[in-house]
Design an enzyme around this catalytic site. Structure first.
Site, PDB file in Angstrom:
ATOM      1  N   HIS A 177       0.821  -1.306   0.017  1.00 18.01           N
ATOM      2  CA  HIS A 177      -0.034   0.009  -0.221  1.00 18.01           C
ATOM      3  C   HIS A 177       0.843   1.322   0.073  1.00 18.01           C
ATOM      4  O   HIS A 177       0.233   2.382   0.005  1.00 18.01           O
ATOM      5  CB  HIS A 177      -0.966   0.106   1.374  1.00 18.01           C
ATOM      6  CG  HIS A 177      -2.367  -0.782   1.079  1.00 18.01           C
ATOM      7  ND1 HIS A 177      -3.367  -0.417   0.472  1.00 18.01           N
ATOM      8  CD2 HIS A 177      -2.320  -2.206   1.262  1.00 18.01           C
ATOM      9  CE1 HIS A 177      -4.110  -1.239   0.304  1.00 18.01           C
ATOM     10  NE2 HIS A 177      -3.750  -2.361   0.862  1.00 18.01           N
ATOM     11  N   LYS A 212      -9.451  13.815   3.725  1.00 18.35           N
ATOM     12  CA  LYS A 212      -8.632  12.791   4.007  1.00 18.35           C
ATOM     13  C   LYS A 212      -7.876  12.945   5.106  1.00 18.35           C
ATOM     14  O   LYS A 212      -7.798  14.013   6.075  1.00 18.35           O
ATOM     15  CB  LYS A 212      -7.578  12.595   2.526  1.00 18.35           C
ATOM     16  CG  LYS A 212      -6.936  14.025   2.229  1.00 18.35           C
ATOM     17  CD  LYS A 212      -6.241  14.033   0.887  1.00 18.35           C
ATOM     18  CE  LYS A 212      -7.139  14.028  -0.270  1.00 18.35           C
ATOM     19  NZ  LYS A 212      -6.970  12.678  -1.138  1.00 18.35           N
ATOM     20  N   ARG A 213      -7.037  12.008   5.409  1.00 15.39           N
ATOM     21  CA  ARG A 213      -6.092  12.113   6.619  1.00 15.39           C
ATOM     22  C   ARG A 213      -5.206  13.333   6.393  1.00 15.39           C
ATOM     23  O   ARG A 213      -4.890  13.586   5.129  1.00 15.39           O
ATOM     24  CB  ARG A 213      -5.059  10.953   6.840  1.00 15.39           C
ATOM     25  CG  ARG A 213      -5.977   9.652   7.217  1.00 15.39           C
ATOM     26  CD  ARG A 213      -6.616  10.042   8.719  1.00 15.39           C
ATOM     27  NE  ARG A 213      -5.410  10.138   9.757  1.00 15.39           N
ATOM     28  CZ  ARG A 213      -5.192   9.374  10.498  1.00 15.39           C
ATOM     29  NH1 ARG A 213      -5.619   8.134  10.509  1.00 15.39           N
ATOM     30  NH2 ARG A 213      -4.084   9.349  11.419  1.00 15.39           N
ATOM     31  N   LYS A 224      -0.090  14.658   1.476  1.00 15.46           N
ATOM     32  CA  LYS A 224      -1.048  14.952   0.750  1.00 15.46           C
ATOM     33  C   LYS A 224      -1.439  16.478   0.627  1.00 15.46           C
ATOM     34  O   LYS A 224      -2.310  17.025  -0.061  1.00 15.46           O
ATOM     35  CB  LYS A 224      -2.324  14.477   1.614  1.00 15.46           C
ATOM     36  CG  LYS A 224      -2.434  12.894   1.788  1.00 15.46           C
ATOM     37  CD  LYS A 224      -3.602  12.378   2.583  1.00 15.46           C
ATOM     38  CE  LYS A 224      -3.649  10.782   2.698  1.00 15.46           C
ATOM     39  NZ  LYS A 224      -4.378  10.112   1.732  1.00 15.46           N
ATOM     40  N   THR A 264      -8.696   6.654  -2.690  1.00 17.78           N
ATOM     41  CA  THR A 264     -10.002   6.041  -3.128  1.00 17.78           C
ATOM     42  C   THR A 264     -10.977   7.268  -2.996  1.00 17.78           C
ATOM     43  O   THR A 264     -12.218   7.089  -3.501  1.00 17.78           O
ATOM     44  CB  THR A 264     -10.290   4.899  -2.194  1.00 17.78           C
ATOM     45  OG1 THR A 264      -9.990   5.068  -0.817  1.00 17.78           O
ATOM     46  CG2 THR A 264      -9.575   3.782  -2.743  1.00 17.78           C
ATOM     47  N   LYS A 293     -14.831   8.366  -5.082  1.00 12.50           N
ATOM     48  CA  LYS A 293     -15.780   8.697  -4.448  1.00 12.50           C
ATOM     49  C   LYS A 293     -16.521  10.232  -4.799  1.00 12.50           C
ATOM     50  O   LYS A 293     -17.654  10.195  -5.137  1.00 12.50           O
ATOM     51  CB  LYS A 293     -15.766   8.569  -2.910  1.00 12.50           C
ATOM     52  CG  LYS A 293     -15.408   7.246  -2.211  1.00 12.50           C
ATOM     53  CD  LYS A 293     -14.928   7.446  -0.621  1.00 12.50           C
ATOM     54  CE  LYS A 293     -14.339   6.028  -0.395  1.00 12.50           C
ATOM     55  NZ  LYS A 293     -13.527   6.680   0.980  1.00 12.50           N
TER      56      LYS A 293
END
Ligand SMILES: *Cc1c(COP(=O)(O)O)cnc(C)c1O
Length: 810
Positions: A355, A543-544, A549, A651, A655
């Protein structure tokens, strides 16, 4: 039961009486929820038993998905949907004056995961059952899920997530199926009948008690099992002598040390938590899971010849990798097989998903601690390592460096990813780019050694939860427009492209988006007393919170826009609402500081009358699956701006797309495949490519100060971190200034800034043309079928697991 309203009503009222000793008039909402949940579970149980019987009878291969995380969210709504009784149930409850949505809200989220990895496991379970595949989950029943996030004075505060406080109607405790897991102690060898046998002595015993949750397939009678293990003191070890001597402390100490194993989920994402308790958790559930699988296998089979043809075990990242040595141990020490036979079985049974490529997230354990916690498992890993290194030596004689790099045990550590690669028959990445980076960079040596093991399976999401359930009006519009086939065959969403120029469909799409934005705005108004303009662009990053990110890149765009507006309040921009959500790991300083920065900015911007409400900033606290279900349908813009090469797949991006939001993102993870699907005209791509990023990492050549000195906007924003522009008594934001400049901006926030702002400006121009925007939106929805996890699971089933669907009759 659900065909006849009156029997349903009676059964519901009966449950209120038998479960809670109450009546319709007196029942609280929580009691109504649990009564309904119990009723639905009874209904599921019949199908569950039938599914298990058929699996037993059919003698076909069954899959077990081992994962340290399952981020399920709430189950009542999705169970009703999959059982095909959501509408019937809603109607009946309405007649009793009960609002189903309100009842659904009483359920606690099962937050047994951090983010994408755990949610993937949950989507996969839904798809396995919905495709009638015999595939179950195995994990830990954490007493506390991922912490509950509160924002206090702009800061993240973590509270325990006591999700089991009111019980859990979906699980069934199976104490008679408990197994024993052993830690510590020592291994004595003996020769018995000419064979060496290994005897584990002086160990600490822990009882693993399974709790089973039914996983309901979509309108197909299949009900698979998610088995979560809870750690309890084994009565055998519970020290009654010390207890009766009055030495309560010793007895209690044992109890607590055991229960700690399934107490909490480690709240760490994309970072390896080097805690021995975490290793304990990993061995605990893997050992328990394997013991129960083997017990079940032996009910039908006299030997292990066909084990790998009947059982598949998939490990979600390296967290469950001890399944490899544990299966070896059971086969050899308990079932009497020789090494070669046990190894053949193990390496045909276990498959592995990687991952992450972030080196700080790759698990490795200090040899000494490992050895004393799991002495026999360590011996087996040692043997696997020696045999593997010999094989590598045969191939690369003299190339010590290479073999040292590939060894499973080296430099005082056990390297879990290496064990996973050597001991499994399939290794997959989770998006094309990620798999390419695994093959060419991170696991290059292993790819050369075992090229046939590597493959790609791009992640997916279940369209049942993330579209049918989360966005029912959009689902209805789609069905009205192209018919219902997409529900069973999400690829059929592609038929929507035919309507991408149909003004009436686009108008309806717009209306639905506006309604969903209104719903989210009401929630925000109620909770935060912030008034939003639903005509503004809902620009969302949820998101986290993590440096890679790049929430900071988003923040810098907001600051730049705000700076421009302060200079010219009449600036002609499309109004925007910037929405953030996400949890930071409790010990992750820069991530937590980013949350404070967002909230500080929000209070300045939202209260600045001079900019005429043109921009608003909102941080939604406690991002979880239930909140996510409300956010995606209400989003216009999906922020997917990770540093290229760092986001294995993502992911959340899928969505958003499925709910008609337009992506602004880097060429990273599955964004690349989203671009391939929708075409460049339906997505906004920015920034460095992964090759450019990897080249900077390899050869250098980037200096953050150059950008600070050459881009006046960047200079202004960074100076605002240190010049008193932001209220900052403790001068904390200086650490962001330092982090970006003195640590040379490891995630290229400043480097990608100009490209990001340009791309945001292009996006804004597109938004101003409603027709063009909703055409893009329709095209995104139309191409999202490719990212249904049904497709992903079909590829795993055919390409890796070799499992077949079983039809379960009623
Ligand atoms: C989908 C999802 C994630 C993963 O989001 P990414 O943007 O892919 O990181 C995390 N948390 C929740 C609650 C989700 O639903």
């Amino acid at each position: 039961m659900f065909k006849n309203k009156e029997t349903f009503k009676e059964a519901f009222i009966e449950k209120l009486a038998t479960v809670h000793g109450t009546t319709l008039d007196l029942a609280t909402d929580m009691e109504k929820y649990t009564a309904l949940g119990n009723l639905i579970r009874d209904y599921i149980t019949q199908k569950w038993i039938e599914t298990n019987n058929q699996y037993m009878k059919n003698n076909q291969k069954e899959m077990y998905y081992f994962s340290l995380e399952f981020l399920l969210g709430k189950l009542l709504g999705s169970n009703l949907l999959n059982l095909g009784i959501a509408d019937a149930c809603k109607e009946v409850l309405q007649e009793l004056d009960i609002d189903l949505d309100m009842i659904e809200n009483m359920e606690s989220d099962a937050g047994l995961g951090n983010g994408g990895l755990g949610r993937l496991a949950a989507c996969f379970l839904d798809s396995l059952a919905s495709l009638q595949l015999p595939g179950h989950g195995c994990g830990i029943r954490y007493k506390y899920g991922l912490f509950e996030q509160k924002i206090v004075d702009g800061y993240q505060v973590e509270l325990p997530d006591n999700w089991l406080k009111f019980g859990n109607v979906w699980e069934i405790r199976k104490p008679d199926k408990a197994v024993e897991v052993k830690f510590g102690g020592n291994i004595r060898t003996e020769i018995s009948d000419g064979d060496m046998v290994f005897i584990h002595e002086n160990y600490d015993s822990v009882l693993a008690v399974p709790y089973d949750t039914p996983i309901v397939g979509y309108e197909n009678n299949t009900v698979n099992t998610l088995r979560l293990w809870s750690a309890e003191p084994s009565t055998k070890d519970f020290d009654f002598s010390s207890f009766s001597r009055g030495d309560y402390m010793k007895a209690v100490e044992y109890k607590y040390s055991v229960e700690a194993i399934s107490q909490v989920l480690y709240p760490d994402d994309s970072n390896f938590e080097n805690k021995i308790l975490r290793l304990k958790q990993q061995y605990f559930f893997v050992s328990a899971g394997l013991q129960s699988i083997i017990r079940r296998y032996k009910k039908k089979h006299k030997n292990f010849f066909s084990f790998a043809d009947r059982i598949g075990i998939h490990i979600n990242d390296t967290h469950p990798v001890l399944a490899i040595p544990e299966l070896m141990r059971i086969l050899m020490d308990e079932e009497g097989l020789g090494w070669d036979e046990a190894w053949r079985i193990t390496t045909s049974t276990i498959s592995y998903t990687n991952h992450t490529i972030m080196s700080e997230a790759l698990e490795k354990w200090p040899v000494d601690a490992f050895k004393s916690l799991l002495p026999r498992i360590f011996m087996i890993i040692n043997e696997i390592n020696e045999r593997f290194c010999k094989e590598a030596w045969n191939r690369y004689a003299g190339d010590w460096d290479r073999i040292h790099h590939m060894a499973i045990i080296a430099d005082g550590y056990v390297k879990m990813a290496h064990l996973a690669i050597v001991g499994s028959y399939s290794i997959n990445g989770v998006a094309k780019l990620h798999t390419k980076i695994l093959r060419k960079e991170v696991m290059k040596d292993f790819y050369e050694f075992f090229p046939y093991k590597f493959n790609n399976k791009t992640n997916g999401i279940t369209h049942r939860r993330w579209l049918l359930k989360a966005n029912p009006s959009l689902a209805s519009l789609i069905t009205d427009t192209i018919g219902p086939s997409w529900v069973q065959h999400p690829h059929d969403l592609i038929k929507l492209t035919r309507y991408a120029d149909d003004a009436s469909v686009l108008e309806k799409l717009y209306k639905i988006k506006m309604e969903n934005k209104q719903l989210l705005s009401s929630l925000i108004k109620n909770k935060y007393d912030i008034t939003l303009d639903t005509a503004s662009i809902f620009d969302v990053q949820v998101k986290r919170i993590h440096a890679y990110k790049r929430q900071l890149l988003n923040v810098f765009h907001i600051m730049d826009l705000y700076n421009r507006l302060r200079e010219n309040p009449d600036l002609d921009i499309a109004p925007r609402t910037f929405i953030f959500g996400g949890k930071a790991a409790p010990g992750y300083y820069i991530a937590k500081l980013s949350i404070k920065l967002i909230n500080t900015l929000a209070s300045i911007i939202n209260n600045d009358k001079t900019i005429k409400d043109k921009i608003k900033v909102v941080f939604l606290e406690n991002y979880n699956v239930s909140l996510a279900e409300k956010i995606f349908p209400a989003s216009d813009v999906s922020e997917q701006i990770s540093t290229a090469s760092k986001e294995a797949s993502g992911t959340g991006n899928m969505k958003f797309m499925m709910n008609g939001a337009i992506t602004i993102g880097t060429m990273d993870g599955a964004n690349i495949e989203i671009t391939e699907e929708v075409g460049n005209e339906n997505i906004f791509i920015l920034g460095l490519t992964s090759d450019e990023v990897l080249n900077f990492y390899r050869y250098g050549g980037y200096n953050a100060w150059d950008i600070y000195n050459s881009d006046a906007r960047v200079k202004m924003i960074l100076n605002q971190m240190i010049n008193g522009f932001l209220p900052d008594e403790k001068e904390q934001f200086r650490n962001i200034f330092n982090y970006l400049l003195y640590n040379n901006d490891e995630y290229f926030v400043l480097k990608d800034f100009a490209s990001y702002v340009d791309t945001q400006n292009r996006l804004e121009q597109k938004f101003k043309n409603k027709n063009k925007w909703y055409k893009m939106s329709a095209n995104n929805i139309a191409h999202s079928g490719k990212f249904s996890s049904d497709g992903t699971i079909h590829e795993y089933a055919v390409g890796i697991w070799k499992i077949d669907p079983t039809h379960i009759s009623e």
